[in-house]
Design an enzyme around this catalytic site. Structure first.
Site: not given
Ligand SMILES: [Zn+2]
Length: 853
Positions: A273, A305
């Site tokens: 992320e 994400e």
């Molecule tokens: Zn994660």
């Protein structure tokens, strides 16, 4: 690895002393294949003049350290892991010039050369502690700062980072420089750099606050034929659906300026992320037909994400003990968004089949821990990206939502984002907001659910009067001796009866249970149905058992149940009972093979097929094992032949058939599928399926190095290399096993992707005695692996090379001796991995004993 650790105490002391204002990082990616040059300029304040601290920098060589204008001698202050900083002023400027090492382990700045066209592709992966491999940095999540990157790279490259990509300055010598703007105040582990001749697709969306957010999708040039415009458009569509869902649910606009999603080679995780610059595994670029379960998983990952942009990136845990806050929340929120905002309406069934079984499995290992874990150092957190942190945490959030209501939950979460934007938090900061919106005291709930480990088991206990009505009904709750916590559960009880031959839910009753026995007046006087299902709709986290009559009904009518979630819960209960040695493993095989053709959910099907692998290889008693494995293979081949042309089920049955094929007739069938003399309607033997069939033939002794090399020449790609490594690891002779074991454990020749693939292939054997020598060799190498490899490589090797297919008392005796050794126990993260392997073996032996009667 040793020497690279950082303790919680060191981090807390450093955070108490300094505040970091900004980083200016200048990188030159044009020097050579091994190293890159960087200059980090960091401005930070200290609250005590004259104090000392250190900055993290894992380097090949440090050239220059300048603190507040004074040149320090690198040989005195730097050890290639840390740089000591003494005599701080209240305001400081530090300049570090060093060479970093390109990595081939997927940690830090990873370098990959595409075998198709020899182009170089770079990307970063920094979580947990690897931004220090690319620049000098105070590597801990609570020292947030702004980051400004300047990158010099080949002029034909794409260069992507957290901020929008600026127009490059061309130098006329084939090189160019990109000067990015400063990020907002973020943690170093979510900074990112992706560079190379990536193929790029563009789109945009309008955020809830009216800004235009540019969107990008990137993949390697040689994969652009597979991730084409239509597939990129699909990714953009899911992204837009996710943006709208989250911005509405949280009441907070997307916190960054753009959103790029990059599919990168040899990635260790599913995705990462990085703020505005999310990286994904290339297994999500589909060069061959994927199972629907994988297509759905890609969407769940995309939205996982995206959820992190708020939870994790905008608001970040202070220290890694609250990693669960990031991961559980993203896991919960992604399923919520996928079920509500995309075409994958069955996301909660997938959650039940996959996430819950992962959580229950992990929670019954001796290494289990509370969701809010004790994390003393970086090694602790690296082994904690597990079924508790992701799956149990998300399951418990699902129970919390059942407890406080979805509206109160989302409103509380939104308030938490607003209050703590670009800052760090602890668990209590979230609980305060949820208590405010729900009006409930969550202190006790948090203690019981988040701060203690273990899974409860729930069973019904009832009496029925002369008219077949309940005269008594209670739910009994038990816990493992090692983790005796009994918890409150808000859940449903489903009453199912046969209606026109279909097992149909006739009533759903919501109840609160607590304590070891809860009498339920709600069911008194109701007619006993054919099936009573605790945790109907799957909102609590507990193993459930069925009463005898309900179990018999379920087994007989499983495929008549129209609700896929009910089927998944019942199958989960059967699996738990098998693992707990309460049901014969061969009965589980019969249950699966007898019903799987009717299963409509791809993930439920895949979960069952994986469970068959475990049961067949480890749980069935030794004297029956070969017979059962062969029966499973025959059944799967027949299921594949009977399945609808080109269906998901057909594909899955063929893929799993290759895992079991062992008799002459079965290997003949695999060979015939590969050479085209056996055709299944609508089934294309595509690139990945070719490798799976060939590997089955290799493991079965029907093909060897010549066939592997031939297919590798035809398929000279990243995927082809991975598959070839796995096939070589499966060569069924002692000399091949020996040389693969040495290659994996004594050299660094293989990249992370090849290590992963080959180590998984290594234990695929038909004659398990091929693995006998490695019972001892595995443990002899364990400490050396831990000391000489990076964390990810060590993890792949230690998890995958354990010769568990031996599945006998002899392996157990050797294993127990080794995990009791003081030098192993002295390294808790290593010890944990080994203990988990041994626990899986112990469970297998327990089920085998049950099977022997
Ligand atoms: Zn994660």
């Amino acid at each position: 690895m040793p020497g690279e650790n950082l303790t919680r105490l060191e981090a807390a002391e450093r955070a108490a002393l300094i505040d970091v204002d900004s980083y200016d990082v200048s990188l030159d990616l044009t020097s050579d294949e091994r190293t890159f040059r960087y200059v980090t300029k960091v401005r930070f304040s200290a609250n005590r003049a004259g104090a000392s601290t250190f900055i993290d920098a894992i380097t090949d060589k440090v050239h220059r350290v300048v603190l507040n204008g004074v040149d320090l001698d690198p040989s005195k202050v730097a050890d290639n892991v840390r740089i000591q900083l003494d005599g701080l002023q209240t305001e400081n400027e530090l300049v570090v010039e060093a060479d970093g090492l390109y990595m081939n382990t997927g940690e830090g700045l990873h370098r990959f050369v595409d075998p198709v066209d020899n182009e170089v592709y770079l990307y970063t992966q920094f979580e947990v502690p690897d931004s220090r491999r690319m620049f000098a940095v105070f590597e801990q999540p609570d020292l947030k700062a702004t980051f400004k990157f300047e990158v010099t790279a080949p002029a034909h490259w794409k260069v992507v980072s957290n901020q929008p990509t600026p127009a490059p300055t061309e130098h006329g010598n084939g090189k160019a420089t990109w000067s990015f703007g400063a990020t907002p105040r973020i943690s170093s582990y979510i900074t990112a750099l992706v560079a190379g001749p990536y193929h790029e697709y563009r789109s945009e969306l309008t955020s809830s606050d009216g800004r235009v957010i540019p969107l990008g999708v990137f993949c390697r040039g040689s994969l652009a034929e597979f991730m084409d415009q239509a597939d990129a458009d699909y990714v953009f569509e899911k992204t837009r659906e996710g943006f709208e869902f989250f911005e509405t649910a949280f009441g907070v606009a997307y916190p960054f300026d753009k959103y790029d999603q990059l599919f990168v080679p040899e990635f260790n995780a599913g995705a990462m992320e990085n703020a505005g610059c999310v990286t994904f595994t290339e297994t999500y670029v589909f060069r061959s037909k994927p199972a629907d379960a994988v297509r759905e998983r890609r969407v769940i990952t995309i939205l996982h994400e995206l959820a992190h942009m708020w939870f994790g990136d905008l608001v970040t845990m202070r220290w890694w003990n609250d990693l669960w806050l990031n991961e559980s929340f993203a896991e919960y929120a992604s399923h919520l968004a996928v079920a509500n905002a995309t075409e994958w309406k069955g996301a909660w069934v997938t959650f039940s089949a996959l996430e819950k079984s992962w959580a229950y499995r992990q929670d019954q290992l001796p290494s289990t821990h509370p969701i809010v874990a004790e994390i003393n150092d970086l090694e602790d957190v690296q082994v904690n990206f597990d079924g508790i942190t992701y799956a149990k945490g998300a399951s418990v959030l699902q129970q919390l939502v059942a407890f406080v209501g979805e509206d109160a939950f989302l409103k509380g979460v939104g308030n938490y984002f607003k209050k703590h934007s670009f800052k760090n938090t602890e668990l209590t900061d979230l609980l305060v907001e949820l208590e405010a919106t729900s009006g409930r005291d969550l202190g006790n709930w948090s203690k019981l659910w988040l701060e203690t480990a273990g899974v409860n088991t729930l069973r019904p206990e009832f009496e029925v009067d002369g008219e077949g009505k309940f005269s008594k009904f209670a739910v009994l709750q038990t816990a493992a001796e090692s983790h005796p916590t009994i918890r409150p559960h808000r859940m449903g009880i489903g009453l199912y009866d046969l209606v026109e031959g279909k097992l149909t839910r006739v009533e759903h009753i919501r109840v609160d249970i607590d304590g070891s026995r809860t009498e339920l007046a709600e069911l008194m006087g109701k007619k006993r149905p054919a099936l009573i299902l605790l945790n109907d709709e799957d909102q609590t986290y507990a193993k459930i058992r069925l009463d005898e009559q309900s179990l018999a009904t379920a087994l007989k009518h499983l495929s008549d149940i129209s609700d896929p979630l009910t089927r998944a819960i019942i199958l989960g209960a059967a699996w738990d009972a098998t693992r707990d040695a309460e049901v014969n493993p061969r009965d589980f095989v019969r249950l699966v093979l007898g019903n799987i053709a009717h299963e409509t959910e791809s993930t439920t099907m895949m979960t069952l097929l994986r469970q068959l692998v475990t049961v067949g290889r480890f749980y069935v008693k030794q004297s029956e094992r070969e017979t059962v494995l062969a029966e499973i293979a025959d059944a799967l081949l027949q299921l594949a032949k009977d399945a609808q042309a080109a269906s998901d089920a057909q594909l899955q049955f063929v893929k799993f058939f290759t895992q079991f094929a062992r008799t002459d007739a079965q290997l003949d069938a695999a060979a015939a599928l590969l050479n085209g003399s056996l055709k299944l309607a609508g089934l294309e033997i595509d690139a990945d399926l070719k490798w799976e069939l060939l590997t089955a033939l290799v493991v079965g002794g029907r093909a060897g190095e010549a066939e592997i090399a031939k297919l590798e020449t035809e398929d000279n790609t990243a995927n082809g290399q991975k598959a070839a490594a796995a096939a070589r690891a499966g060569l069924p002779n002692a000399a091949a096993k020996d040389s693969m074991f040495k290659l994996l454990t004594e050299t660094k020749d293989y990249s992370n992707a090849l290590v992963q693939s080959a180590s998984m292939g290594f234990t695929r054997v038909i004659d398990v005695e091929l693995l006998r020598p490695f019972a001892t060799r595995y443990f002899e190498m364990a400490m050396k692996i831990w000391e000489s490899q990076t964390f990810k490589i060590a993890e792949y090797l230690l998890v995958n090379l354990y010769p568990i297919p031996l599945a006998d008392e002899s392996l157990l005796a050797i294993s127990r001796e080794w995990i009791a050794k003081a030098e192993i126990k002295a390294v808790p993260a290593l010890h944990r991995i080994l203990v988990e392997n041994v626990a899986n073996l112990e469970r297998a032996l327990k089920v085998q004993a049950m099977d022997r009667g």
